[in-house]
Design an enzyme around this catalytic site. Sequence first.
Site, PDB file in Angstrom:
ATOM      1  N   ASP A 107       5.796  -7.667  -2.404  1.00  0.00           N
ATOM      2  CA  ASP A 107       5.599  -6.941  -3.663  1.00  0.00           C
ATOM      3  C   ASP A 107       6.844  -7.115  -4.525  1.00  0.00           C
ATOM      4  O   ASP A 107       7.930  -7.410  -4.013  1.00  0.00           O
ATOM      5  CB  ASP A 107       5.364  -5.442  -3.414  1.00  0.00           C
ATOM      6  CG  ASP A 107       4.618  -4.764  -4.564  1.00  0.00           C
ATOM      7  OD1 ASP A 107       3.409  -4.511  -4.413  1.00  0.00           O
ATOM      8  OD2 ASP A 107       5.238  -4.512  -5.621  1.00  0.00           O
TER       9      ASP A 107
ATOM     10  N   LYS B 264     -10.307 -11.432 -14.368  1.00  0.00           N
ATOM     11  CA  LYS B 264     -11.135 -11.026 -13.222  1.00  0.00           C
ATOM     12  C   LYS B 264     -12.372 -11.923 -13.084  1.00  0.00           C
ATOM     13  O   LYS B 264     -12.771 -12.268 -11.972  1.00  0.00           O
ATOM     14  CB  LYS B 264     -11.536  -9.550 -13.341  1.00  0.00           C
ATOM     15  CG  LYS B 264     -10.333  -8.592 -13.330  1.00  0.00           C
ATOM     16  CD  LYS B 264      -9.447  -8.795 -12.110  1.00  0.00           C
ATOM     17  CE  LYS B 264      -8.261  -7.854 -12.074  1.00  0.00           C
ATOM     18  NZ  LYS B 264      -7.372  -8.093 -10.932  1.00  0.00           N
TER      19      LYS B 264
ATOM     20  N   ASP C  80       8.035 -11.788  -6.612  1.00  0.00           N
ATOM     21  CA  ASP C  80       7.360 -11.702  -7.904  1.00  0.00           C
ATOM     22  C   ASP C  80       6.297 -12.799  -7.909  1.00  0.00           C
ATOM     23  O   ASP C  80       6.618 -13.984  -8.029  1.00  0.00           O
ATOM     24  CB  ASP C  80       8.363 -11.909  -9.048  1.00  0.00           C
ATOM     25  CG  ASP C  80       7.687 -11.942 -10.407  1.00  0.00           C
ATOM     26  OD1 ASP C  80       6.443 -11.849 -10.474  1.00  0.00           O
ATOM     27  OD2 ASP C  80       8.413 -12.077 -11.411  1.00  0.00           O
ATOM     28  N   VAL C  81       5.037 -12.395  -7.757  1.00  0.00           N
ATOM     29  CA  VAL C  81       3.967 -13.400  -7.581  1.00  0.00           C
ATOM     30  C   VAL C  81       3.654 -14.187  -8.852  1.00  0.00           C
ATOM     31  O   VAL C  81       2.857 -15.123  -8.813  1.00  0.00           O
ATOM     32  CB  VAL C  81       2.664 -12.761  -7.036  1.00  0.00           C
ATOM     33  CG1 VAL C  81       2.855 -12.190  -5.645  1.00  0.00           C
ATOM     34  CG2 VAL C  81       2.114 -11.720  -8.013  1.00  0.00           C
TER      35      VAL C  81
ATOM     36  N   TYR D  15      -8.007  -8.534 -19.324  1.00  0.00           N
ATOM     37  CA  TYR D  15      -8.294  -8.131 -17.942  1.00  0.00           C
ATOM     38  C   TYR D  15      -9.616  -8.758 -17.477  1.00  0.00           C
ATOM     39  O   TYR D  15      -9.689  -9.346 -16.396  1.00  0.00           O
ATOM     40  CB  TYR D  15      -8.369  -6.600 -17.881  1.00  0.00           C
ATOM     41  CG  TYR D  15      -8.409  -6.017 -16.487  1.00  0.00           C
ATOM     42  CD1 TYR D  15      -7.276  -6.029 -15.674  1.00  0.00           C
ATOM     43  CD2 TYR D  15      -9.571  -5.448 -15.978  1.00  0.00           C
ATOM     44  CE1 TYR D  15      -7.303  -5.481 -14.394  1.00  0.00           C
ATOM     45  CE2 TYR D  15      -9.605  -4.894 -14.703  1.00  0.00           C
ATOM     46  CZ  TYR D  15      -8.464  -4.908 -13.921  1.00  0.00           C
ATOM     47  OH  TYR D  15      -8.495  -4.365 -12.649  1.00  0.00           O
TER      48      TYR D  15
HETATM   49  N1  LIG Z   1      -7.482   0.671  -9.247  1.00  0.00           N
HETATM   50  C1  LIG Z   1      -8.619   0.244  -9.782  1.00  0.00           C
HETATM   51  O1  LIG Z   1      -9.411   1.016 -10.321  1.00  0.00           O
HETATM   52  C2  LIG Z   1      -8.954  -1.212  -9.676  1.00  0.00           C
HETATM   53  C3  LIG Z   1     -10.281  -1.585  -9.882  1.00  0.00           C
HETATM   54  C4  LIG Z   1     -10.605  -2.923  -9.790  1.00  0.00           C
HETATM   55  C5  LIG Z   1      -9.652  -3.867  -9.504  1.00  0.00           C
HETATM   56  N2  LIG Z   1      -8.351  -3.481  -9.326  1.00  0.00           N
HETATM   57  C6  LIG Z   1      -7.383  -4.531  -9.036  1.00  0.00           C
HETATM   58  O2  LIG Z   1      -6.774  -4.293  -7.791  1.00  0.00           O
HETATM   59  C7  LIG Z   1      -5.528  -5.001  -7.738  1.00  0.00           C
HETATM   60  C8  LIG Z   1      -4.496  -4.075  -7.133  1.00  0.00           C
HETATM   61  O3  LIG Z   1      -4.289  -3.019  -8.050  1.00  0.00           O
HETATM   62  P1  LIG Z   1      -4.181  -1.496  -7.610  1.00  0.00           P
HETATM   63  O4  LIG Z   1      -5.291  -0.779  -8.276  1.00  0.00           O
HETATM   64  O5  LIG Z   1      -3.992  -1.390  -6.171  1.00  0.00           O
HETATM   65  O6  LIG Z   1      -2.870  -1.118  -8.458  1.00  0.00           O
HETATM   66  P2  LIG Z   1      -1.407  -0.703  -7.971  1.00  0.00           P
HETATM   67  O7  LIG Z   1      -0.566  -0.724  -9.196  1.00  0.00           O
HETATM   68  O8  LIG Z   1      -1.497   0.560  -7.206  1.00  0.00           O
HETATM   69  O9  LIG Z   1      -0.974  -1.887  -6.996  1.00  0.00           O
HETATM   70  C9  LIG Z   1      -0.668  -3.165  -7.497  1.00  0.00           C
HETATM   71  C10 LIG Z   1       0.557  -3.684  -6.785  1.00  0.00           C
HETATM   72  O10 LIG Z   1       0.859  -4.993  -7.301  1.00  0.00           O
HETATM   73  C11 LIG Z   1       2.259  -5.076  -7.462  1.00  0.00           C
HETATM   74  N3  LIG Z   1       2.598  -6.086  -8.459  1.00  0.00           N
HETATM   75  C12 LIG Z   1       2.392  -6.058  -9.791  1.00  0.00           C
HETATM   76  N4  LIG Z   1       2.912  -7.143 -10.370  1.00  0.00           N
HETATM   77  C13 LIG Z   1       3.476  -7.871  -9.378  1.00  0.00           C
HETATM   78  C14 LIG Z   1       4.192  -9.091  -9.347  1.00  0.00           C
HETATM   79  N5  LIG Z   1       4.456  -9.783 -10.462  1.00  0.00           N
HETATM   80  N6  LIG Z   1       4.609  -9.565  -8.145  1.00  0.00           N
HETATM   81  C15 LIG Z   1       4.362  -8.874  -7.000  1.00  0.00           C
HETATM   82  N7  LIG Z   1       3.710  -7.707  -6.980  1.00  0.00           N
HETATM   83  C16 LIG Z   1       3.266  -7.208  -8.158  1.00  0.00           C
HETATM   84  C17 LIG Z   1       2.687  -3.684  -7.899  1.00  0.00           C
HETATM   85  O11 LIG Z   1       4.071  -3.464  -7.689  1.00  0.00           O
HETATM   86  C18 LIG Z   1       1.795  -2.819  -7.011  1.00  0.00           C
HETATM   87  O12 LIG Z   1       2.417  -2.532  -5.795  1.00  0.00           O
HETATM   88  C19 LIG Z   1      -5.227  -5.436  -9.169  1.00  0.00           C
HETATM   89  O13 LIG Z   1      -5.511  -6.802  -9.313  1.00  0.00           O
HETATM   90  C20 LIG Z   1      -6.218  -4.623  -9.982  1.00  0.00           C
HETATM   91  O14 LIG Z   1      -6.570  -5.276 -11.172  1.00  0.00           O
HETATM   92  C21 LIG Z   1      -7.988  -2.179  -9.404  1.00  0.00           C
END
Ligand SMILES: NC(=O)c1ccc[n+]([C@@H]2O[C@H](COP(=O)([O-])OP(=O)(O)OC[C@H]3O[C@@H](n4cnc5c(N)ncnc54)[C@H](O)[C@@H]3O)[C@@H](O)[C@H]2O)c1
Length: 292
Positions: free
Chosen positions: A37, A160, A63-64, A156
Amino acid sequence: MKDFKDKVALITGSAHGFGKVLAIESAKRGMKLALADVDESALTETVKQASDLGAEVISIPTDVTEETAVDHMVQTTKDKYGRIDLLINSAGVAVPGPIWELPTRDWDWILHADLLSQVYALKRVIPIMRQQEGHADILNVASMAGLVSSPLMPAYYATKFAVVGMTEAVEYDLQAAKANVGMHVFCPAFVHTDLQHSENHRPAAYTNTDDPYYSSDTFKQGQAFAEKDITTGMPLDKIPDIVFGALERDDFYILSHPGMNPAIVARAQSIPTGKGPDLAALAPFLEKTHDA
Ligand SMILES: NC(=O)c1ccc[n+]([C@@H]2O[C@H](COP(=O)([O-])OP(=O)(O)OC[C@H]3O[C@@H](n4cnc5c(N)ncnc54)[C@H](O)[C@@H]3O)[C@@H](O)[C@H]2O)c1
């Protein structure tokens, strides 16, 4: 994958949200973990929780959005464990705003964080998986926003839909190659994670503080919608059973909000008719995006 014990999982985005709860579930199932992360201090907490459960864990601050960093993440995992059985690409961000206002820099950021990050990982991990004995799995986190679009977040939706299409295409290629690797794509609607705080995870290369967009009402409204939608989403603790149950069944599409399934069907059925997006027809489905 049916038996997870002693298998190796590499999980991006594991400091918060889906990545974190899937890392903890992997630890409970006896997996060896490589956790990555960009948020190093929060990542330390996930690593501690996983090792307290008895799991072998390495922490790889990454940093991905940077291909070289993803290369390093994959190589570090291979060097430590010699194999990768499960890759979960969960790192991601959300960026709201209409296309005529959202700065191009934000498109750059989300394309790198949510799409190209997964491309970089697949390029490096699939050859490793194909050289090893046994079946391996890759889970790309996309979203319901990769199957059904709606207003407010074109960047977004673009990433996706791209993740879903890419994952399908890679699965075809792996089948054609008779490879020992299976693809999966997770497409949830709203879940209560930390996603509304994506701004906290914006890498320096994508900072844009001088842009007037960030003091605009549009930006503030987008942040307020994200706060409301994410914090009223499905409880996060429902996700591990949904995802691991689907991996055990070998489901390709992993869905979590059944109330949205008719919207997927309605979109598919409208395409051959030529009928396009219709805000009024979409409205009843939008009420289902938070349902548990
Ligand atoms: N929460 C929702 O409602 C939801 C719904 C559909 C899809 N998603 C998708 O799920 C995925 C995970 O999101 P989440 O909801 O768990 O959010 P979150 O913010 O809780 O977790 C995302 C994680 O990604 C990390 N991150 C962000 N940019 C980064 C980078 N450049 N390098 C490394 N790590 C990085 C953040 O630090 C965090 O720990 C995302 O792609 C999001 O679009 C979320």
